[in-house]
Design a protein around this motif. Structure first.
Motif, short mmCIF file in Angstrom:
data_model
loop_
_atom_site.label_atom_id
_atom_site.label_comp_id
_atom_site.label_asym_id
_atom_site.label_seq_id
_atom_site.Cartn_x
_atom_site.Cartn_y
_atom_site.Cartn_z
N LYS A 182 0.84 -1.18 0.00
CA LYS A 182 0.00 0.00 0.00
C LYS A 182 0.88 1.25 0.00
N VAL A 183 0.55 2.16 -0.89
CA VAL A 183 1.33 3.39 -1.04
C VAL A 183 0.43 4.58 -0.75
N LYS A 184 0.92 5.52 0.05
CA LYS A 184 0.17 6.74 0.35
C LYS A 184 0.41 7.77 -0.75
N ALA A 185 -0.64 8.41 -1.19
CA ALA A 185 -0.52 9.46 -2.21
C ALA A 185 -1.31 10.68 -1.74
N MET A 186 -0.75 11.84 -1.96
CA MET A 186 -1.40 13.07 -1.54
C MET A 186 -2.58 13.39 -2.45
N ASN A 187 -3.67 13.79 -1.86
CA ASN A 187 -4.85 14.13 -2.67
C ASN A 187 -5.52 15.43 -2.26
N GLY A 188 -4.91 16.17 -1.33
CA GLY A 188 -5.52 17.45 -0.95
C GLY A 188 -4.83 18.05 0.25
N PHE A 189 -5.40 19.17 0.70
CA PHE A 189 -4.89 19.86 1.88
C PHE A 189 -6.06 20.19 2.80
N GLU A 190 -5.77 20.29 4.08
CA GLU A 190 -6.74 20.81 5.04
C GLU A 190 -6.09 21.96 5.80
N LEU A 191 -6.86 23.00 6.04
CA LEU A 191 -6.34 24.19 6.69
C LEU A 191 -6.28 23.96 8.19
N VAL A 192 -5.08 24.06 8.77
CA VAL A 192 -4.92 23.87 10.21
C VAL A 192 -4.76 25.20 10.94
N GLN A 193 -4.47 26.24 10.18
CA GLN A 193 -4.41 27.59 10.76
C GLN A 193 -4.83 28.59 9.68
N LYS A 194 -5.87 29.33 9.93
CA LYS A 194 -6.40 30.25 8.94
C LYS A 194 -5.45 31.41 8.70
N GLY A 195 -5.43 31.86 7.46
CA GLY A 195 -4.67 33.06 7.11
C GLY A 195 -5.59 34.26 7.05
N SER A 196 -5.04 35.38 6.63
CA SER A 196 -5.84 36.60 6.57
C SER A 196 -6.76 36.62 5.35
N LEU A 197 -6.56 35.69 4.41
CA LEU A 197 -7.38 35.64 3.20
C LEU A 197 -8.14 34.33 3.13
N SER A 198 -9.26 34.37 2.45
CA SER A 198 -9.98 33.14 2.17
C SER A 198 -9.22 32.36 1.09
N PRO A 199 -9.49 31.04 0.96
CA PRO A 199 -8.79 30.26 -0.08
C PRO A 199 -8.95 30.85 -1.48
N GLU A 200 -10.13 31.35 -1.81
CA GLU A 200 -10.33 31.93 -3.14
C GLU A 200 -9.55 33.22 -3.31
N ASP A 201 -9.52 34.04 -2.28
CA ASP A 201 -8.75 35.28 -2.37
C ASP A 201 -7.25 34.99 -2.45
N TYR A 202 -6.81 33.95 -1.75
CA TYR A 202 -5.39 33.61 -1.84
C TYR A 202 -5.04 33.10 -3.23
N LYS A 203 -5.95 32.37 -3.86
CA LYS A 203 -5.69 31.92 -5.23
C LYS A 203 -5.51 33.11 -6.17
N LYS A 204 -6.24 34.19 -5.90
CA LYS A 204 -6.08 35.40 -6.70
C LYS A 204 -4.69 36.00 -6.48
N VAL A 205 -4.19 35.96 -5.25
CA VAL A 205 -2.84 36.44 -4.95
C VAL A 205 -1.81 35.60 -5.73
N ALA A 206 -1.96 34.27 -5.66
CA ALA A 206 -1.04 33.38 -6.38
C ALA A 206 -1.11 33.62 -7.88
N TYR A 207 -2.33 33.87 -8.38
CA TYR A 207 -2.48 34.13 -9.81
C TYR A 207 -1.78 35.42 -10.21
N ASP A 208 -1.96 36.49 -9.44
CA ASP A 208 -1.37 37.78 -9.80
C ASP A 208 0.16 37.72 -9.80
N ILE A 209 0.74 37.03 -8.82
CA ILE A 209 2.19 36.88 -8.80
C ILE A 209 2.66 36.08 -10.01
#
Length: 265
Positions: A182-209
């Motif tokens: 049996k092999v473990k494979a990554m399939n997602g993330f879970e937020l353990v500490q919230k940031g100042s932005l929502s996930p969608e707003d952060y994606k906009k930050v990543a997109y702009d950079i």
């Protein structure tokens, strides 16, 4: 011939991996738009504030950035130049390569041509792929580039996320020699500490950079897009002129040929 096809397949696979394709997670689509001036301006601001402490874009000049992105030079000098450099200078950083090697284990690379070498999709998914990993010296790892030496510079915006896994069975051999594990494979993330932005707003930050670095990798693309229609119009005009000249020249040839035949008859 078989070797040629194998070589082309290897090159194509490498290109897909470099551009963010392949099986890495995340693998979200990215479509650059260098005509989106607000996105590029925001990307420039974010890059200077969060990335330029370690990464230079030494083939880009400040004044070229201001001109292409529609940034007032006075505003740009005040908000985007923190090294005391002049507007005509290239966008170097104060970090010395020896210090970067000492602190991070390797010198942070210049990012001027990263989008051309690996693709904007790679940068975008790389910025989305940081996760908490206590086994790493700086406490972060990256799913797109495992073993990355850098921490997540945007963790206050994104928050801290941990990976989630699923198990799949891989088997090899046949009959009595068949072995499965049996092999473990990554399939997602879970937020353990919230940031100042929502996930969608952060994606906009990543997109702009990512969009800004895509522009930096080929700033002349804006000039080509602006000049292109005029160049095509000029070629069309020349084509018409050459066609009319061709008709005129061949008309004389036909007239002379008809005159020659009439004289012979």
């Amino acid at each position: 011939m078989r070797k040629i096809f194998l070589g082309l397949g290897a090159l194509l696979s490498g290109a897909l991996l470099a551009s963010g394709g392949g099986d890495s997670f995340p693998n979200e689509p990215f479509h650059a738009n260098i005509n989106d001036k607000p996105s590029l301006q925001t990307g420039a601001k974010l890059f200077v504030n969060y990335c330029a402490g370690c990464h230079s874009i030494q083939y880009q000049r400040y004044n070229r950035t201001f001109r292409d992105l529609g940034i007032d030079p006075e505003i740009g000098a005040k908000n985007l130049i923190f090294t005391g450099a002049k507007e005509v200078e290239q966008m170097h950083i104060a970090l010395r390569p020896a210090d970067g090697l000492k602190w991070f284990g390797q010198t942070p690379p210049d990012l001027s041509l990263t989008a051309r070498a690996k693709g904007g999709s790679y940068i975008y998914n790389y910025l989305l792929g940081f996760y908490q990993d206590d086994s790493r010296p700086l406490g972060f790892n990256n799913s797109v580039f495992p073993g990355a030496s850098m921490p997540n510079p945007l963790w206050k915006l994104q928050g801290i996320q941990a990976p989630t896994y699923y198990e799949e069975e891989h088997c090899s051999g046949e009959g009595a020699n068949k072995k499965c594990e049996k092999v473990k494979a990554m399939n997602g993330f879970e937020l353990v500490q919230k940031g100042s932005l929502s996930p969608e707003d952060y994606k906009k930050v990543a997109y702009d950079i990512s969009n800004f670095l895509n522009y930096v990798a080929d700033p002349s693309a804006l000039d080509r897009q602006r000049i292109g229609p005029w160049a095509l119009a000029f070629i069309a005009f020349l084509t018409l002129v050459f066609y009319l000249l061709k008709r005129e020249y061949w008309r004389d040839i036909h007239n002379r040929e008809q005159l020659r035949r009439s004289q012979e008859s």
